[in-house]
Design an enzyme around this catalytic site. Structure first.
Site, PDB file in Angstrom:
ATOM      1  CB  CYS A  62       2.236   2.781  -3.517  1.00 25.50           C
ATOM      2  SG  CYS A  62       4.024   2.973  -3.394  1.00 25.50           S
ATOM      3  CB  CYS A  65       6.350   1.779  -4.715  1.00 23.25           C
ATOM      4  SG  CYS A  65       5.470   2.669  -3.435  1.00 23.25           S
ATOM      5  CB  CYS A  71      10.927   2.530  -1.430  1.00 18.73           C
ATOM      6  SG  CYS A  71      12.064   1.339  -0.700  1.00 18.73           S
TER       7      CYS A  71
END
Length: 224
Positions: free
Chosen positions: A169, A165, A91
């Site tokens: 990510c 995210c 996250c």
């Protein structure tokens, strides 16, 4: 040394603590990695936390714990593994959603799978309200700490679960990704976090079922 700090820049207590950590890691990974690799991972892990440390005294311990995880990941990437699936929860701050998911995953999977977590902009500490909400179900995440992800950690994972995210990510071709749309618990009360927590538990249980890993009964709600 490839890290951004130099040994001479560290207080003697920090240097001694890192030396002790290096010895422990060398014992743990004897026959797998040499001293140079272990020192590099330990000191670069130290640098990851040095800029955010609230209590510098704990930096060597955080560095050792993170370096240990990274070395396990590198060993997995290089073909040394025990066959257990690895799930990585990501996250933004690694302080709420991913930590709660990891708590449920470890509680339910036991030693049948490995769970890790990380954040794109990792926080200084785990969200206290998230910790309290998990403690209500008998799951203690207070010993966890926010951390970043690294190349070897993502590469070692079999499943990467992302939670908010976005483009930050990491994306690796051929790897299995799951995107869980969940509210961010940052700034929320325990009461407001409970629905997020319960949804995370449902999703973790479904993931375990999909991975054909029998979930142990937890004090939380039952999967639907």
């Amino acid at each position: 040394m490839s890290s951004t700090h130099k040994r001479g820049d560290l207080a003697i207590g920090q240097r001694l603590a890192l030396a002790t950590a290096a010895r422990r890691l060398a014992e743990a990974f004897a026959g797998t990695f040499g001293a140079e690799t272990i020192e590099r991972f330990l000191h670069t892990s130290y640098d990851q936390f040095a800029g955010k440390a609230v209590v510098p005294h704990y930096l060597p311990l955080l560095a050792e714990r993170f370096a240990r995880q990274r070395l396990h990941a590198l060993a997995r990437v290089e073909g040394h593994h025990d066959g257990r699936p690895i799930v990585l929860f990501l996250c933004v701050h690694n302080a709420g959603r991913s930590q709660m998911a990891l708590g449920f995953f470890e509680q339910s999977a036991g030693d049948r799978a490995v769970g890790w977590s990380g954040g794109s902009e990792f926080a200084v500490e785990v969200n206290p309200a998230a910790m309290e909400s998990m403690a209500e179900l008998g799951i203690d995440i207070s010993r966890e700490f926010p951390k970043p992800w690294t190349d070897e950690i993502v590469r070692a994972a079999d499943v990467v679960v992302t939670m908010g995210c976005g483009d930050a990510c990491p994306v690796y071709p051929g790897k299995r990704y799951l995107n869980w749309e969940l509210d961010d618990p940052a700034g929320k009360s325990v009461e407001d976090i409970r629905p997020i927590r319960d949804e995370i538990e449902h999703r973790v249980r479904r993931l375990l079922a999909d991975l054909e890993i029998p979930a142990s009964r937890t004090p939380g709600i039952e999967a639907q």
